[in-house]
Scaffold this motif. Structure first.
Motif: not given
Length: 288
Positions: A1-11, A74-78, A205-211
């Motif tokens: 599992m990985t994580s990213g920076t939460w956007g304003t919508s979540w906050a 690391a890639d800044g994606l969700p 099912n997902h890939n980098t394009l999905t993120r």
């Protein structure tokens, strides 16, 4: 599992939950609850028939220091998340699609203060086209459409994104995936007043394009699952010991006999000594 920076919508949508968290330092499953930020009460019969719920979000809230941190992507994606890092006996209920709009299920979520995250597909909510095989034979297919989902939100559920038409996203290019995800977020905002922060890809099912597409649509994280719930409230595990584990995310569907199966499931979880957690609050703590 990985994580990213939460956007304003979540906050924005988590502000009410964490105001309650500061006050309570952790609650049992049936202690608090209110609709998400941005959602007003409606005058529909199913929403107005019940008394005003107590303040705060439904479900168990994380205690200070309880939840482990998920590493940032690391890639800044969700990030793609399957479970919540906690040792507390708490699990999270999610439900996909939206075909079977059972009033008994809505009443349980509302009256028992059960925390649920609903991942909606437009075609299911609006009962477009051929009904999914797992939902065929239901008594309430498309019975309330977006009014039903509005009442579910007002009962304390969070409403999330599961695409417009439920395609296998990895067969689509970037533009196709973006149309499915952004189209659903726009539709949910139009009907329910706010954009979803979470996305669940059909079939997982997902890939980098999905993120990439999800990020462009304002999605903060992709949420998968650790166990599925079958007819009769039976839990199908993805681990060899066939047991619930702290932080598990359970996947249900809007299918026939939902009210009965949901009651069986919730009672089973509680008999095993687990609480039902507020997913918004726990993910906020894990991705701080």
């Amino acid at each position: 599992m990985t994580s990213g920076t939460w956007g304003t919508s979540w906050a924005t949508r988590s502000a009410a939950a964490f105001m309650a968290l500061v006050v309570t330092t952790g609650c049992a499953a049936d202690t608090t609850g209110a609709p998400r930020a941005g959602g007003g009460r409606t005058s529909s019969p199913s929403a107005s028939a019940s008394p005003t719920p107590p303040p705060g979000p439904p479900g168990a809230l994380p205690r200070p220091g309880e939840v482990g941190r998920l590493p940032r992507s690391a890639d800044g994606l969700p990030p793609v998340i399957s479970s919540v890092p906690t040792r507390r006996k708490v699990v999270f209920l999610t439900i996909d699609d939206g075909w079977e709009q059972d009033p008994g299920f809505l009443a349980q979520v509302r009256d028992r203060r059960i925390p649920i995250a609903a991942f909606l597909t437009r075609d299911a909510v609006e009962a477009r086209g051929t009904t999914d095989p797992t939902a065929q034979g239901g008594r309430f297919i498309g019975a309330g459409k977006w009014d039903y989902m509005r009442d579910l939100r007002d009962a304390g559920a969070t409403i999330e994104n599961h695409t417009l038409t439920h395609p296998n996203l990895v067969t689509l290019g970037y533009d196709g995936q973006k149309a499915e995800i952004c189209g659903t977020s726009t539709l949910i905002r139009r009907h329910l007043g706010e954009r979803p922060a979470l996305f669940r890809p059909p079939f997982g099912n997902h890939n980098t394009l999905t993120r990439r597409a999800a990020k462009s649509c304002g999605i903060d994280a992709l949420l998968l699952w650790t166990a599925t719930v079958q007819p009769g409230g039976k839990i199908a595990y993805q681990v060899p010991d066939k047991k619930l584990r702290p932080g598990d995310v359970l996947l249900l569907h809007f299918r026939p006999n939902l009210s009965r199966d949901f009651r069986i499931l919730v009672n089973k979880i509680k008999r095993r000594g687990f609480e039902l957690g507020n997913l918004d609050a726990y993910l906020k703590a894990a991705l701080r």
